[in-house]
Write an enzyme that holds these catalytic residues in place. Structure first.
Site, short mmCIF file in Angstrom:
data_model
loop_
_atom_site.label_atom_id
_atom_site.label_comp_id
_atom_site.label_asym_id
_atom_site.label_seq_id
_atom_site.Cartn_x
_atom_site.Cartn_y
_atom_site.Cartn_z
N GLY A 42 0.84 -1.20 0.00
CA GLY A 42 0.00 0.00 0.00
C GLY A 42 0.86 1.24 0.00
N THR A 47 3.14 4.49 1.09
CA THR A 47 4.29 4.66 1.97
C THR A 47 3.85 5.23 3.32
OG1 THR A 47 5.83 4.85 0.15
CG2 THR A 47 6.52 5.86 2.20
N GLY A 50 2.48 2.43 5.31
CA GLY A 50 3.60 1.52 5.58
C GLY A 50 4.43 2.02 6.76
N GLU A 97 5.52 -3.52 0.91
CA GLU A 97 5.74 -3.14 -0.49
C GLU A 97 4.99 -1.83 -0.69
OE1 GLU A 97 5.28 -2.21 -3.87
OE2 GLU A 97 4.13 -4.03 -4.36
N CYS A 104 2.44 0.84 -8.45
CA CYS A 104 3.55 1.34 -7.62
C CYS A 104 4.86 1.37 -8.39
CB CYS A 104 3.66 0.54 -6.33
SG CYS A 104 3.59 -1.22 -6.61
P1 ADP Z 1 -4.08 4.40 -0.49
O1 ADP Z 1 -3.57 5.52 0.39
O2 ADP Z 1 -3.46 4.40 -1.82
O3 ADP Z 1 -5.57 4.25 -0.47
P2 ADP Z 1 -3.51 2.67 1.63
O4 ADP Z 1 -2.09 2.43 1.99
O5 ADP Z 1 -4.30 3.61 2.47
O6 ADP Z 1 -3.53 3.07 0.15
O7 ADP Z 1 -4.31 1.30 1.60
C1 ADP Z 1 -3.72 0.03 1.43
C2 ADP Z 1 -4.37 -0.92 2.40
O8 ADP Z 1 -4.01 -0.54 3.72
C3 ADP Z 1 -5.89 -0.95 2.37
O9 ADP Z 1 -6.32 -2.29 2.54
C4 ADP Z 1 -6.27 -0.11 3.58
O10 ADP Z 1 -7.53 -0.41 4.12
C5 ADP Z 1 -5.17 -0.47 4.54
N1 ADP Z 1 -4.90 0.50 5.60
C6 ADP Z 1 -5.15 1.83 5.61
N2 ADP Z 1 -4.75 2.39 6.77
C7 ADP Z 1 -4.23 1.38 7.53
C8 ADP Z 1 -3.62 1.31 8.83
N3 ADP Z 1 -3.46 2.39 9.58
N4 ADP Z 1 -3.18 0.11 9.26
C9 ADP Z 1 -3.30 -0.99 8.49
N5 ADP Z 1 -3.86 -0.98 7.28
C10 ADP Z 1 -4.32 0.18 6.78
#
Ligand code: ADP
Length: 502
Positions: free
Chosen positions: A259, A261, A264, A281, A315
């Site tokens: 997802g 950065t 992450g 990733e 990505c």
């Molecule tokens: P984008 O910002 O491009 O939408 P995200 O990184 O937010 O991508 O989303 C990737 C995944 O991470 C999704 O499944 C989302 O629900 C999840 N996600 C978002 N915030 C958190 C968090 N704080 N902890 C764990 N997972 C999360």
């Protein structure tokens, strides 16, 4: 090693309309299996925990829309902390029970089954993926679904060969893996996560992204049909909070996240001080470097694929074009001409090149970056193509007159937007390519092998393509340097990320 079927394996009970698989045929590979043309979307999807579809503990659901029409497609259950806990408990029980008692060969058979079933229902998965996420059907049909099946096939083959993969070691599974995936390649990212984890003997709790949970819930049906022991694969839906509950659950042994950065970094902070293993990733800002001696028309096609594939929601997209000065004007002219022939529109039309932006939020993010680009002095070129009135669409865009310090050059836009800079020497190209916080992917276009070698070895990128771009294969490791992440997925590297290797 026994060649007979494991008596603990459950038989496969087909429920899909055109199903022809049976247990005996599971080793046979049919390169063109008949695909189901039955596409069903339920009004509401429950959580898949311990082999059953169950209601969320708080009874809450969230709507999911088709980004090409802005109409509601269905509703998904919102998993709370209690649901995450149930899923983790089911995964733990399966890990310590049935899953660890069957042979590695049988684990492989289940993965082969899933691969075959994905192929068998390829059409259905492709249509759902395009409706849910906005990507052109040509891409879901030719890339996402076949590659997802290929990952299951590839890791199925490793399941009973781990001792050979890591000679001198005793490979052991990690345990329960929490897996959180993004919205740009929903089914494919699911395959990248689930296939190696199961091949190594782990059990999983997977959460798809909130805007694209449909193919994951369809996949849960396959898991049930394939007869996997209960609790080996649990799929729960929800947004960031649900993801955070997975990350923070005490009985999870590994987190695999793909997802942004930003998220992450949050996850890495939450995991600090715990003994959970993790792979992240994250984002990228890939440089696509074209030298004067490159085959220019092929390079133009390469650029189109590098940045406009999947609306630029990639990505590893080649989102920065670095072109050698002597051919810059010619290449940009040819690129603009080619862009005028792109068809932006209905993701379900097989002629469409560029589909819908995945969500309103991402649509706004991309437009915000375009405004910032203009404020910082960029010149904007967009093709004149028509775009639908409803839904979220953005015309393919070039930003010229940009410099290395500009926001649009440094930050990931994750849309169909390409920045263009020029360079004189290979060293200058390398320096510009490496000068962002990311290091996921890059590409080099030249007729000279020596330049490919020089640039390829000096780019600080996990993946470098030469005279091609965005090519994926289950055997290749994938992952980044710097803020693009930690660890590798794919190939043998992808196996070791799910094993204790003592
Ligand atoms: P984008 O910002 O491009 O939408 P995200 O990184 O937010 O991508 O989303 C990737 C995944 O991470 C999704 O499944 C989302 O629900 C999840 N996600 C978002 N915030 C958190 C968090 N704080 N902890 C764990 N997972 C999360």
């Amino acid at each position: 090693m026994s060649q007979t079927a494991d008596t603990k394996e459950k038989p496969y009970k087909p429920t899909s309309p055109n199903s022809k698989l049976d247990f005996a045929s599971i080793w046979e590979y049919d390169p063109a299996p008949e695909s189901s043309d039955h596409v069903e979307i339920k009004d509401k999807y429950e959580l898949f925990i311990n082999g059953k579809f169950v209601k969320p503990s708080k009874g809450r659901y969230f709507k999911s829309t088709n980004p090409a029409t802005n109409k509601v497609l269905t509703e998904f259950a919102e998993a709370t902390q209690k649901d995450v806990d149930s899923a983790v408990k089911a995964a733990r029980k399966a890990f310590e029970g049935e899953w660890s008692s069957i042979s590695a060969k049988s684990r492989g058979k289940y993965l082969f089954r899933l691969a075959r079933m994905l192929q068998e229902r390829a059409r259905e998965f492709a249509v759902l993926e395009s409706m849910d996420g906005g990507k052109p059907i040509r891409e879901s049909r030719d890339v996402d679904v076949p590659l997802a099946a290929a990952h299951f096939f590839y890791y199925a083959g490793w399941a009973d060969k781990l001792d050979y993969a890591f000679p001198g070691k005793t490979p052991e599974p990690l345990g329960v893996c929490g897996q959180i995936i993004p919205w740009n390649f929903p089914l494919l990212m699911l395959a990248w996560k689930i296939a190696p984890a199961l091949a190594c003997g782990n059990t999983v709790v997977l959460k798809p992204a909130e805007t694209t949970s449909l193919t994951a819930m369809k996949f849960a049906e396959l898991v049930k049909d394939a007869g996997l022991p209960d609790g080996v694969v649990n799929i729960i839906t929800g947004a960031g909070q649900t993801g955070a509950e997975i990350v923070n659950h005490k009985d999870i042994d590994k987190i695999a996240f793909t997802g942004s950065t930003g998220v992450g970094k949050l996850i890495q902070r939450s995991l600090a001080g715990t003994d959970k293993k993790f792979t992240l990733e994250l984002g990228g800002k890939g440089a696509f470097i074209v030298f004067e001696d490159a085959a220019i028309d092929q390079a133009v096609e390469g650029v189109i694929n590098a940045i406009f594939f999947n609306q630029g929601h990639v990505c590893c997209a080649g989102s920065r074009l670095l072109v050698q000065e002597g051919i810059a004007d010619l290449l940009i002219r040819k690129l603009k001409d080619r862009m005028e022939s792109l068809i932006v529109g209905d993701p379900l039309d097989k002629n469409t090149d560029i589909g819908a932006i995945n969500s309103e939020q991402q649509y706004e993010t991309i437009n915000k970056y375009l405004e910032i680009g203009v404020e910082e002095g960029a010149d904007v070129f967009q093709c004149k193509c028509s775009i639908p009135d409803a839904g979220y669409f953005i015309r393919p865009t070039l930003l010229t007159n940009v410099s290395q310090a500009n926001t649009v050059v440094q930050e990931e836009i994750f849309g169909p937007v390409l920045t263009i800079q020029t360079f004189r020497t290979a060293d200058e190209a390398i320096e510009k390519a490496n000068n962002t916080p990311f290091g996921l992917a890059g590409g080099v276009w030249t007729d000279k092998g020596s330049k490919i070698f020089k640039v390829g070895s000096e780019l600080r990128s996990g993946v470098v393509w030469a005279n091609t771009y965005n090519k994926f294969d289950p055997t290749s490791p994938f992952g980044g340097y710097k803020e693009s992440g930690v660890g590798r997925e794919g190939g043998l590297h992808g196996l070791s990320a799910y094993l204790k290797l003592n």
